[in-house]
Design a protein around this motif. Structure first.
Motif, PDB file in Angstrom:
ATOM      1  N   LYS A  61       0.833  -1.208   0.000  1.00  0.00           N
ATOM      2  CA  LYS A  61       0.000   0.000   0.000  1.00  0.00           C
ATOM      3  C   LYS A  61       0.864   1.253   0.000  1.00  0.00           C
ATOM      4  N   LEU A  62       1.941   1.217   0.772  1.00  0.00           N
ATOM      5  CA  LEU A  62       2.845   2.360   0.843  1.00  0.00           C
ATOM      6  C   LEU A  62       3.472   2.620  -0.527  1.00  0.00           C
ATOM      7  N   ALA A  63       3.899   1.559  -1.198  1.00  0.00           N
ATOM      8  CA  ALA A  63       4.517   1.708  -2.513  1.00  0.00           C
ATOM      9  C   ALA A  63       3.523   2.241  -3.544  1.00  0.00           C
ATOM     10  N   GLY A  64       2.242   1.907  -3.392  1.00  0.00           N
ATOM     11  CA  GLY A  64       1.224   2.336  -4.349  1.00  0.00           C
ATOM     12  C   GLY A  64       0.473   3.596  -3.955  1.00  0.00           C
ATOM     13  N   ALA A  65       0.873   4.257  -2.884  1.00  0.00           N
ATOM     14  CA  ALA A  65       0.162   5.453  -2.411  1.00  0.00           C
ATOM     15  C   ALA A  65       0.258   6.568  -3.451  1.00  0.00           C
ATOM     16  N   LYS A  66      -0.889   7.171  -3.781  1.00  0.00           N
ATOM     17  CA  LYS A  66      -0.927   8.206  -4.801  1.00  0.00           C
ATOM     18  C   LYS A  66      -1.178   9.602  -4.229  1.00  0.00           C
ATOM     19  N   SER A  67      -1.742   9.689  -3.053  1.00  0.00           N
ATOM     20  CA  SER A  67      -2.015  10.994  -2.446  1.00  0.00           C
ATOM     21  C   SER A  67      -1.384  11.046  -1.059  1.00  0.00           C
ATOM     22  N   ILE A 100      -2.913  11.584   1.668  1.00  0.00           N
ATOM     23  CA  ILE A 100      -3.780  10.858   2.605  1.00  0.00           C
ATOM     24  C   ILE A 100      -3.494   9.363   2.514  1.00  0.00           C
ATOM     25  N   ASP A 101      -3.387   8.843   1.273  1.00  0.00           N
ATOM     26  CA  ASP A 101      -3.049   7.426   1.098  1.00  0.00           C
ATOM     27  C   ASP A 101      -1.694   7.113   1.717  1.00  0.00           C
ATOM     28  N   LEU A 102      -0.745   8.010   1.528  1.00  0.00           N
ATOM     29  CA  LEU A 102       0.599   7.823   2.076  1.00  0.00           C
ATOM     30  C   LEU A 102       0.563   7.771   3.603  1.00  0.00           C
ATOM     31  N   ALA A 103      -0.165   8.707   4.221  1.00  0.00           N
ATOM     32  CA  ALA A 103      -0.263   8.745   5.684  1.00  0.00           C
ATOM     33  C   ALA A 103      -0.928   7.480   6.229  1.00  0.00           C
ATOM     34  N   ARG A 104      -1.995   7.034   5.573  1.00  0.00           N
ATOM     35  CA  ARG A 104      -2.681   5.808   6.014  1.00  0.00           C
ATOM     36  C   ARG A 104      -1.761   4.595   5.873  1.00  0.00           C
ATOM     37  N   ALA A 105      -1.061   4.520   4.753  1.00  0.00           N
ATOM     38  CA  ALA A 105      -0.159   3.394   4.518  1.00  0.00           C
ATOM     39  C   ALA A 105       0.986   3.388   5.524  1.00  0.00           C
ATOM     40  N   GLN A 106       1.504   4.561   5.840  1.00  0.00           N
ATOM     41  CA  GLN A 106       2.581   4.643   6.835  1.00  0.00           C
ATOM     42  C   GLN A 106       2.086   4.194   8.202  1.00  0.00           C
ATOM     43  N   ALA A 107       0.891   4.612   8.597  1.00  0.00           N
ATOM     44  CA  ALA A 107       0.328   4.200   9.888  1.00  0.00           C
ATOM     45  C   ALA A 107       0.106   2.689   9.921  1.00  0.00           C
ATOM     46  N   GLU A 108      -0.403   2.131   8.827  1.00  0.00           N
ATOM     47  CA  GLU A 108      -0.611   0.676   8.764  1.00  0.00           C
ATOM     48  C   GLU A 108       0.715  -0.072   8.850  1.00  0.00           C
ATOM     49  N   LEU A 109       1.743   0.462   8.186  1.00  0.00           N
ATOM     50  CA  LEU A 109       3.057  -0.182   8.217  1.00  0.00           C
ATOM     51  C   LEU A 109       3.660  -0.135   9.619  1.00  0.00           C
ATOM     52  N   ILE A 110       3.509   0.984  10.307  1.00  0.00           N
ATOM     53  CA  ILE A 110       4.022   1.098  11.684  1.00  0.00           C
ATOM     54  C   ILE A 110       3.342   0.068  12.579  1.00  0.00           C
ATOM     55  N   GLU A 111       2.010  -0.046  12.465  1.00  0.00           N
ATOM     56  CA  GLU A 111       1.289  -1.020  13.292  1.00  0.00           C
ATOM     57  C   GLU A 111       1.678  -2.448  12.929  1.00  0.00           C
ATOM     58  N   ALA A 112       1.766  -2.749  11.636  1.00  0.00           N
ATOM     59  CA  ALA A 112       2.105  -4.101  11.199  1.00  0.00           C
ATOM     60  C   ALA A 112       3.521  -4.486  11.625  1.00  0.00           C
ATOM     61  N   ALA A 113       4.457  -3.556  11.533  1.00  0.00           N
ATOM     62  CA  ALA A 113       5.836  -3.831  11.953  1.00  0.00           C
ATOM     63  C   ALA A 113       5.901  -4.068  13.459  1.00  0.00           C
ATOM     64  N   ALA A 114       5.155  -3.282  14.233  1.00  0.00           N
ATOM     65  CA  ALA A 114       5.127  -3.466  15.687  1.00  0.00           C
ATOM     66  C   ALA A 114       4.504  -4.813  16.052  1.00  0.00           C
ATOM     67  N   ARG A 115       3.454  -5.197  15.337  1.00  0.00           N
ATOM     68  CA  ARG A 115       2.803  -6.493  15.587  1.00  0.00           C
ATOM     69  C   ARG A 115       3.767  -7.637  15.278  1.00  0.00           C
ATOM     70  N   LEU A 116       4.480  -7.546  14.150  1.00  0.00           N
ATOM     71  CA  LEU A 116       5.438  -8.581  13.782  1.00  0.00           C
ATOM     72  C   LEU A 116       6.555  -8.673  14.818  1.00  0.00           C
ATOM     73  N   GLN A 117       7.036  -7.538  15.279  1.00  0.00           N
ATOM     74  CA  GLN A 117       8.080  -7.521  16.316  1.00  0.00           C
ATOM     75  C   GLN A 117       7.567  -8.184  17.595  1.00  0.00           C
ATOM     76  N   PHE A 118       6.336  -7.885  17.978  1.00  0.00           N
ATOM     77  CA  PHE A 118       5.713  -8.489  19.159  1.00  0.00           C
ATOM     78  C   PHE A 118       5.653 -10.012  19.013  1.00  0.00           C
ATOM     79  N   VAL A 119       5.166 -10.478  17.864  1.00  0.00           N
ATOM     80  CA  VAL A 119       5.017 -11.913  17.631  1.00  0.00           C
ATOM     81  C   VAL A 119       6.376 -12.607  17.664  1.00  0.00           C
ATOM     82  N   GLN A 120       7.369 -12.006  17.021  1.00  0.00           N
ATOM     83  CA  GLN A 120       8.702 -12.609  17.004  1.00  0.00           C
ATOM     84  C   GLN A 120       9.325 -12.634  18.397  1.00  0.00           C
ATOM     85  N   LYS A 121       9.104 -11.598  19.171  1.00  0.00           N
ATOM     86  CA  LYS A 121       9.630 -11.561  20.543  1.00  0.00           C
ATOM     87  C   LYS A 121       8.978 -12.651  21.390  1.00  0.00           C
ATOM     88  N   ILE A 122       7.671 -12.819  21.257  1.00  0.00           N
ATOM     89  CA  ILE A 122       6.947 -13.863  21.999  1.00  0.00           C
ATOM     90  C   ILE A 122       7.470 -15.234  21.583  1.00  0.00           C
TER      91      ILE A 122
END
Length: 141
Positions: free
Chosen positions: A104-110, A112-134
């Motif tokens: 989504k971040l790579a395909g962001a055209k506006s 607003i799309d960029l901000a949403r994609a960045q927020a989703e990426l931050i959450e997804a990266a934090a979730r992955l880090q949490f899962v890997q730590k567990i």
């Protein structure tokens, strides 16, 4: 010794309720540690791990994808946008979410799309880090 009550709630439902000696949460300005009789506090949460140290037993960990933290002297309430118990952690799903957010971040055209994609990426990266730590900590036990 006094305890503090903690409730973790998300849009999906009630995640956890119980007593704790200490609670640690990923506040927007950095991790906060909350003990019984803590001063009242209201702050936003960033994606990360909420750690609960119960009066007895092992520390409990929960992933939150952001939200609000309310602290009263004997009550902590986490109103999470999304939340996940450590026992429900799924590495494949977390990795897929991170990859989808990167696309989504790579395909962001506006902006607003960029901000949403960045927020989703931050959450997804934090979730992955949490899962890997567990996953890594369960290997060591």
């Amino acid at each position: 010794m006094a305890n503090i009550h903690i409730d973790i709630v998300s849009a999906e439902g009630h995640i956890h309720s119980g007593e704790a000696r200490m609670v640690f949460a990923p506040a927007e300005m950095g991790e906060v540690g909350i003990a019984p009789r803590h001063a009242p506090l209201l702050t936003r949460l960033k994606p990360g791990t909420v750690r609960v140290q119960p009066p007895e037993g092992e520390e409990l960990q929960f992933f939150v994808g952001g939200g609000i933290l309310e602290v009263q002297p004997f009550l902590v309430t986490v109103l999470a946008d999304t939340a996940l118990r450590a026992k429900d952690a799924d590495e494949a799903a977390a990795l897929a979410a991170k990859q989808a957010a990167e696309e989504k971040l790579a395909g962001a055209k506006s902006d607003i799309d960029l901000a949403r994609a960045q927020a989703e990426l931050i959450e997804a990266a934090a979730r992955l880090q949490f899962v890997q730590k567990i996953k890594n900590s369960s290997r060591g036990t």
